[in-house]
Write an enzyme that holds these catalytic residues in place. Structure first.
Site, PDB file in Angstrom:
ATOM      1  N   ASP A   8       0.821  -1.211   0.000  1.00 22.99           N
ATOM      2  CA  ASP A   8       0.000   0.000   0.000  1.00 22.99           C
ATOM      3  C   ASP A   8       0.854   1.260   0.000  1.00 22.99           C
ATOM      4  OD1 ASP A   8       0.930  -0.486   2.566  1.00 22.99           O
ATOM      5  OD2 ASP A   8      -1.042  -0.799   3.438  1.00 22.99           O
TER       6      ASP A   8
ATOM      7  N   ASP B 291      -7.298  -3.325  14.304  1.00 24.75           N
ATOM      8  CA  ASP B 291      -8.663  -3.690  13.911  1.00 24.75           C
ATOM      9  C   ASP B 291      -8.661  -4.804  12.862  1.00 24.75           C
ATOM     10  OD1 ASP B 291      -7.711  -2.401  11.683  1.00 24.75           O
ATOM     11  OD2 ASP B 291      -9.226  -0.817  11.658  1.00 24.75           O
TER      12      ASP B 291
ATOM     13  N   HIS C 202      -7.021  -4.892  10.017  1.00 26.66           N
ATOM     14  CA  HIS C 202      -6.883  -4.547   8.597  1.00 26.66           C
ATOM     15  C   HIS C 202      -5.595  -5.119   8.024  1.00 26.66           C
ATOM     16  CE1 HIS C 202      -4.970  -0.565  10.005  1.00 26.66           C
ATOM     17  NE2 HIS C 202      -4.040  -1.068   9.212  1.00 26.66           N
TER      18      HIS C 202
ATOM     19  N   GLU D 169      -9.631  -1.886   5.448  1.00 28.11           N
ATOM     20  CA  GLU D 169     -10.247  -1.638   6.747  1.00 28.11           C
ATOM     21  C   GLU D 169     -11.448  -2.566   6.942  1.00 28.11           C
ATOM     22  OE1 GLU D 169      -8.666   0.129   8.756  1.00 28.11           O
ATOM     23  OE2 GLU D 169      -8.284   2.195   8.140  1.00 28.11           O
TER      24      GLU D 169
HETATM   25  C1  GLP Z   1      -0.496   0.329   8.523  1.00 34.89           C
HETATM   26  C2  GLP Z   1      -0.240  -0.435   7.233  1.00 34.89           C
HETATM   27  C3  GLP Z   1      -0.536  -1.901   7.385  1.00 34.89           C
HETATM   28  C4  GLP Z   1       0.162  -2.427   8.629  1.00 34.89           C
HETATM   29  C5  GLP Z   1      -0.383  -1.710   9.826  1.00 34.89           C
HETATM   30  C6  GLP Z   1       0.154  -2.224  11.149  1.00 34.89           C
HETATM   31  O1  GLP Z   1      -1.834   0.661   8.688  1.00 34.89           O
HETATM   32  N1  GLP Z   1      -0.990   0.056   6.130  1.00 34.89           N
HETATM   33  O2  GLP Z   1      -0.106  -2.594   6.233  1.00 34.89           O
HETATM   34  O3  GLP Z   1      -0.014  -3.800   8.734  1.00 34.89           O
HETATM   35  O4  GLP Z   1      -0.037  -0.342   9.681  1.00 34.89           O
HETATM   36  O5  GLP Z   1       1.313  -1.575  11.503  1.00 34.89           O
HETATM   37  P1  GLP Z   1       2.229  -1.980  12.713  1.00 34.89           P
HETATM   38  O6  GLP Z   1       3.003  -3.159  12.268  1.00 34.89           O
HETATM   39  O7  GLP Z   1       3.092  -0.780  12.919  1.00 34.89           O
HETATM   40  O8  GLP Z   1       1.356  -2.262  13.865  1.00 34.89           O
END
Ligand code: GLP
Length: 263
Positions: free
Chosen positions: A70, A140, A142, A147
């Site tokens: 993304d 959540d 995602h 989402e």
């Molecule tokens: C962002 C990214 C996701 C990722 C998420 C969790 O929202 N778009 O791809 O998995 O963060 O991040 P973290 O690993 O920092 O908890």
């Protein structure tokens, strides 16, 4: 689904890096190994360990093509919170043999978001699909920026970020949720589950509900990560801290079945 429970974050990252390196090394075809990659804090340790292995000559990225999950819409590459910047800063710039032309990241500054996403899907298909998609998940559940209530068959497209996600991610934007872009480009759940294998990292107490929803919950668009239950090659690598909401039975089952340490 495999669930690989490791004692802590460091061991989880080591396991994931060893697994990815073994898969790349086992790939003997002339066509490149196609690797999907995430951002976030979860994969940072995996990237560090893959860099170490690459520098030590234990894994080469010469025949690896990458597709990132993304990118924020409206952030230029040079912005220190763009995912393009994150990936180069934390990973690509440190590899000794990654070819820049083999790196694919959605362009957050595109004038044609729909076209950009369609081209991304076409490019993935042109390589014969993704061999291994590594991912992380939000609190959540995602996956990428899919989402809650995003279709489980979604493809790469434009996503609206929830207020919750903008608040969580505001830690990288001076703690101001308004500074977090409201939209992103993201691969779809269907794009991820089309991959031959999916390896998702889930670490820390704050991900305990999401881990339980991924492994034990019903398959539901409310927890987009739960789509992995329908995938025939899904692996969750997690640490003890993330296991707090699993039932004791589930926890014991996966420790038992993984004891043989199969790679
Ligand atoms: C962002 C990214 C996701 C990722 C998420 C969790 O929202 N778009 O791809 O998995 O963060 O991040 P973290 O690993 O920092 O908890």
């Amino acid at each position: 689904m495999r669930v690989v429970i490791q004692e802590d974050y460091d061991r989880m990252c080591q396991w994931a890096a060893d697994y990815i390196a073994a898969k790349i090394n086992a790939h003997k075809e002339a066509r490149p190994f196609v690797l999907g990659l995430p951002t976030g804090s979860s994969p940072i340790g995996v990237y560090q360990k893959l860099i170490e292995k690459n520098k030590a000559g234990e894994v080469s990225f010469r025949n690896v093509v990458t597709f990132n999950m993304d990118e924020y819409l409206g952030l230029p590459r040079e912005h220190d919170q763009s995912y393009w910047y994150f990936m180069h800063d934390n990973f690509f710039d440190h590899l000794v043999d990654m070819k820049p032309e083999n790196i694919n990241i959605l362009n957050g500054m595109t004038d044609d978001p729909e076209g950009e996403c369609a081209r991304y899907e076409e490019k993935i298909a042109s390589y014969g699909g993704i061999d291994l998609f590594m991912g992380g998940i939000g609190v959540d559940g995602h996956l990428a920026f899919n989402e809650p209530f995003t279709s489980l068959s979604s493809r790469t497209g434009v996503r609206d970020l929830t207020t919750d996600t903008r608040i969580v991610n505001s830690r990288f934007f001076g703690n101001d949720p308004e500074k977090v872009p409201a939209k992103a480009l993201s691969v779809g759940i269907g794009t991820v589950t089309d991959s031959k294998e999916v390896l998702v990292l889930i670490s820390g107490h704050n991900k305990a509900r999401a881990l339980a929803a991924t492994v034990e919950g019903a398959v539901s668009q409310k927890w987009t990560c739960s789509a992995l239950q329908l995938h025939n090659g899904a692996i969750i690598a997690c640490d003890e801290a993330a296991c707090g909401e699993l039932t004791v039975d589930t926890y014991k089952y996966f420790l038992d079945i993984e004891r043989k340490e199969r790679l």
